[in-house]
Design a protein around this motif. Structure first.
Motif, PDB file in Angstrom:
ATOM      1  N   ASP A  40       7.110  -1.111   8.989  1.00  0.00           N
ATOM      2  CA  ASP A  40       6.623  -0.904   7.628  1.00  0.00           C
ATOM      3  C   ASP A  40       5.450  -1.865   7.389  1.00  0.00           C
ATOM      4  O   ASP A  40       5.605  -3.078   7.515  1.00  0.00           O
ATOM      5  CB  ASP A  40       7.757  -1.177   6.630  1.00  0.00           C
ATOM      6  CG  ASP A  40       7.316  -0.970   5.204  1.00  0.00           C
ATOM      7  OD1 ASP A  40       6.516  -1.786   4.706  1.00  0.00           O
ATOM      8  OD2 ASP A  40       7.789  -0.002   4.577  1.00  0.00           O
ATOM      9  N   TYR A  42       3.924  -2.974   4.719  1.00  0.00           N
ATOM     10  CA  TYR A  42       4.135  -3.964   3.663  1.00  0.00           C
ATOM     11  C   TYR A  42       4.993  -5.115   4.193  1.00  0.00           C
ATOM     12  O   TYR A  42       4.646  -6.285   4.038  1.00  0.00           O
ATOM     13  CB  TYR A  42       4.795  -3.302   2.447  1.00  0.00           C
ATOM     14  CG  TYR A  42       5.116  -4.264   1.320  1.00  0.00           C
ATOM     15  CD1 TYR A  42       4.118  -4.687   0.446  1.00  0.00           C
ATOM     16  CD2 TYR A  42       6.401  -4.749   1.126  1.00  0.00           C
ATOM     17  CE1 TYR A  42       4.392  -5.567  -0.587  1.00  0.00           C
ATOM     18  CE2 TYR A  42       6.685  -5.630   0.093  1.00  0.00           C
ATOM     19  CZ  TYR A  42       5.678  -6.029  -0.768  1.00  0.00           C
ATOM     20  OH  TYR A  42       5.960  -6.901  -1.781  1.00  0.00           O
ATOM     21  N   ILE A  43       6.103  -4.784   4.842  1.00  0.00           N
ATOM     22  CA  ILE A  43       7.002  -5.815   5.368  1.00  0.00           C
ATOM     23  C   ILE A  43       6.299  -6.630   6.451  1.00  0.00           C
ATOM     24  O   ILE A  43       6.388  -7.856   6.474  1.00  0.00           O
ATOM     25  CB  ILE A  43       8.314  -5.194   5.883  1.00  0.00           C
ATOM     26  CG1 ILE A  43       9.120  -4.635   4.707  1.00  0.00           C
ATOM     27  CG2 ILE A  43       9.137  -6.216   6.662  1.00  0.00           C
ATOM     28  CD1 ILE A  43      10.370  -3.885   5.088  1.00  0.00           C
ATOM     29  N   SER A  45       3.179  -7.221   6.733  1.00  0.00           N
ATOM     30  CA  SER A  45       2.199  -8.075   6.082  1.00  0.00           C
ATOM     31  C   SER A  45       2.875  -9.269   5.407  1.00  0.00           C
ATOM     32  O   SER A  45       2.419 -10.403   5.529  1.00  0.00           O
ATOM     33  CB  SER A  45       1.403  -7.265   5.061  1.00  0.00           C
ATOM     34  OG  SER A  45       0.420  -8.065   4.465  1.00  0.00           O
ATOM     35  N   VAL A  46       3.973  -9.019   4.690  1.00  0.00           N
ATOM     36  CA  VAL A  46       4.699 -10.104   4.022  1.00  0.00           C
ATOM     37  C   VAL A  46       5.167 -11.131   5.045  1.00  0.00           C
ATOM     38  O   VAL A  46       5.013 -12.342   4.846  1.00  0.00           O
ATOM     39  CB  VAL A  46       5.900  -9.566   3.213  1.00  0.00           C
ATOM     40  CG1 VAL A  46       6.807 -10.698   2.756  1.00  0.00           C
ATOM     41  CG2 VAL A  46       5.435  -8.740   2.023  1.00  0.00           C
ATOM     42  N   HIS A  94      13.537  -5.723   0.768  1.00  0.00           N
ATOM     43  CA  HIS A  94      13.962  -4.385   0.346  1.00  0.00           C
ATOM     44  C   HIS A  94      14.652  -4.436  -1.018  1.00  0.00           C
ATOM     45  O   HIS A  94      14.400  -3.605  -1.882  1.00  0.00           O
ATOM     46  CB  HIS A  94      14.889  -3.763   1.389  1.00  0.00           C
ATOM     47  CG  HIS A  94      15.371  -2.408   1.019  1.00  0.00           C
ATOM     48  ND1 HIS A  94      14.564  -1.292   1.082  1.00  0.00           N
ATOM     49  CD2 HIS A  94      16.566  -1.979   0.544  1.00  0.00           C
ATOM     50  CE1 HIS A  94      15.247  -0.249   0.670  1.00  0.00           C
ATOM     51  NE2 HIS A  94      16.469  -0.638   0.337  1.00  0.00           N
ATOM     52  N   VAL A  97      11.926  -4.941  -3.825  1.00  0.00           N
ATOM     53  CA  VAL A  97      10.973  -3.860  -4.085  1.00  0.00           C
ATOM     54  C   VAL A  97      11.605  -2.497  -4.329  1.00  0.00           C
ATOM     55  O   VAL A  97      10.963  -1.618  -4.899  1.00  0.00           O
ATOM     56  CB  VAL A  97       9.907  -3.742  -2.963  1.00  0.00           C
ATOM     57  CG1 VAL A  97       9.143  -5.036  -2.808  1.00  0.00           C
ATOM     58  CG2 VAL A  97      10.511  -3.307  -1.654  1.00  0.00           C
ATOM     59  N   GLN A 108       7.274  -4.682  -7.703  1.00  0.00           N
ATOM     60  CA  GLN A 108       6.320  -4.460  -6.618  1.00  0.00           C
ATOM     61  C   GLN A 108       5.279  -5.578  -6.547  1.00  0.00           C
ATOM     62  O   GLN A 108       4.116  -5.383  -6.892  1.00  0.00           O
ATOM     63  CB  GLN A 108       5.619  -3.107  -6.807  1.00  0.00           C
ATOM     64  CG  GLN A 108       6.505  -1.913  -6.651  1.00  0.00           C
ATOM     65  CD  GLN A 108       6.973  -1.718  -5.227  1.00  0.00           C
ATOM     66  OE1 GLN A 108       6.259  -1.970  -4.278  1.00  0.00           O
ATOM     67  NE2 GLN A 108       8.207  -1.292  -5.075  1.00  0.00           N
ATOM     68  N   ASN A 110       2.534  -8.089  -4.870  1.00  0.00           N
ATOM     69  CA  ASN A 110       1.643  -7.925  -3.727  1.00  0.00           C
ATOM     70  C   ASN A 110       2.213  -8.737  -2.565  1.00  0.00           C
ATOM     71  O   ASN A 110       3.174  -9.482  -2.724  1.00  0.00           O
ATOM     72  CB  ASN A 110       0.197  -8.309  -4.080  1.00  0.00           C
ATOM     73  CG  ASN A 110       0.026  -9.786  -4.384  1.00  0.00           C
ATOM     74  OD1 ASN A 110       0.570 -10.655  -3.696  1.00  0.00           O
ATOM     75  ND2 ASN A 110      -0.733 -10.087  -5.428  1.00  0.00           N
ATOM     76  N   THR A 111       1.647  -8.589  -1.394  1.00  0.00           N
ATOM     77  CA  THR A 111       2.250  -9.192  -0.208  1.00  0.00           C
ATOM     78  C   THR A 111       2.299 -10.720  -0.294  1.00  0.00           C
ATOM     79  O   THR A 111       3.285 -11.330   0.122  1.00  0.00           O
ATOM     80  CB  THR A 111       1.516  -8.761   1.073  1.00  0.00           C
ATOM     81  OG1 THR A 111       0.130  -9.050   0.939  1.00  0.00           O
ATOM     82  CG2 THR A 111       1.709  -7.286   1.348  1.00  0.00           C
TER      83      THR A 111
END
Length: 124
Positions: A40, A42-43, A45-46, A94, A97, A108, A110-111
């Motif tokens: 994923d 987003y994950i 990136s985080v 998870h 978000v 939501q 941002n990262t």
């Protein structure tokens, strides 16, 4: 007499093979879920960003403390003390978000904000 002994042995072998097949299926399922989570964007990136716990605390105070308490010790929502000990980083992201656990709203960030929040949650 040999036929009577071989029948239980065959049943035991079949049960062992069935148990191994179930175990293998479960392992592949867990591995597949892990791969999906890791892929994923987003994950990924985080998790690639170093979070700042102080910034995460400010984000927590603004968005989470109303339900989880100022120190994450619970209020309307559950205590988050030690949450990172029983929930993985993927699980925490998870949870934040998704909004899948009513009445917790979907959030939501941002990262960078999520990385900061994750760092703070890991200090509780």
């Amino acid at each position: 007499m040999d036929k009577q002994l071989s029948k239980p042995d065959a049943i035991i072998q079949q049960l062992i093979l069935l148990a191994m097949a179930v175990l293998l299926t479960l392992m592949l399922g867990v591995f597949g879920i892990h791969r999906i989570r890791v892929s994923d964007p987003y994950i990924k990136s985080v998790l690639s960003i170093s979070g700042n716990a102080a910034q995460g605390q400010a984000i927590f105070q603004m968005n989470c403390a109303g339900c989880h308490g100022w120190q994450g010790d619970g209020s309307v929502g559950p205590s988050l003390q030690g949450v990172s000990k029983h929930k993985s980083r993927y699980g925490l992201i998870h949870q934040v978000v998704s909004g899948e656990t009513p009445p917790m709203p979907q959030f939501q960030p941002n990262t960078k904000e999520m990385a900061d929040l994750l760092s703070y949650l890991e200090t509780l």
